[in-house]
Design an enzyme around this catalytic site. Structure first.
Site, PDB file in Angstrom:
ATOM      1  N   HIS A 199       0.836  -1.205   0.000  1.00  0.00           N
ATOM      2  CA  HIS A 199       0.000   0.000   0.000  1.00  0.00           C
ATOM      3  C   HIS A 199       0.862   1.242   0.000  1.00  0.00           C
ATOM      4  CE1 HIS A 199       0.748  -1.238   4.167  1.00  0.00           C
ATOM      5  NE2 HIS A 199       0.759   0.058   4.462  1.00  0.00           N
ATOM      6  N   HIS A 225       0.916   5.063   1.127  1.00  0.00           N
ATOM      7  CA  HIS A 225       0.268   6.084   1.962  1.00  0.00           C
ATOM      8  C   HIS A 225       0.243   7.403   1.198  1.00  0.00           C
ATOM      9  CE1 HIS A 225       0.586   4.125   6.063  1.00  0.00           C
ATOM     10  NE2 HIS A 225       1.480   3.390   5.394  1.00  0.00           N
TER      11      HIS A 225
END
Ligand code: 5GP
Ligand code: ZN
Length: 136
Positions: free
Chosen positions: A99, A101
């Site tokens: 992922h 951010h």
């Protein structure tokens, strides 16, 4: 990957505040935001971290981040943003599903940047040589 929280979010088995979705990528708000609008851009396919993620998937994450981050900035009135992958526990990774951010930044928001370290010229040269050898 039944025990992966982000896979469960993607499958709508646990709730999240989704801000974007296409066939390959989702983005949702981080449950513990560093600033309002802190979001995560996540591939639908499960990969452990950035290094394990195929190039075409990373390209999707990056191209979506380019669109989503300015939208977040406009929505929350931010002045900038940080886009970060944490990779491995030593770097603060706690969810082992790749992922990115997106952390909106505001002038004088009090978030600290990386501390600076002073290394000698000799240490820098040695590190440079070691990295270049690894990349050969
Ligand atoms: P990492 O430290 O692995 O780079 O970041 C994981 C992020 O996921 C953290 O910022 C954390 O707040 C967020 N997070 C962990 N669990 C959940 C969850 O169940 N829902 C949402 N929306 N975010 C989560
Ligand atoms: Zn997963």
């Amino acid at each position: 990957m039944n025990d992966c929280i982000f896979c469960k979010i993607i499958k709508r088995e646990i709730p999240a505040d989704f801000i974007y979705e296409n066939d390959k990528i989702v983005a949702f708000l981080d449950i513990h935001p560093s600033n309002p609008g802190h979001a995560l851009v996540v591939p639908k396919a499960h990969f452990t971290d950035l290094v394990e993620t195929p190039d075409d998937v990373l390209a999707d994450i990056m191209s979506r981040t380019k669109k989503i981050a300015p939208a977040i900035m406009n929505a929350v009135g931010a002045d900038g943003f940080n886009s970060i992958f944490n990779t491995k526990p030593a770097a603060g990774q706690v969810i082992f599903h790749t992922h990115m951010h997106i952390i909106p930044r505001f002038k004088n928001d009090g978030l600290k940047h990386w501390p600076e370290k002073d290394l000698s010229k000799e240490e820098m040269r040695k590190i440079k040589d070691q990295i270049r050898a690894e990349l050969r």
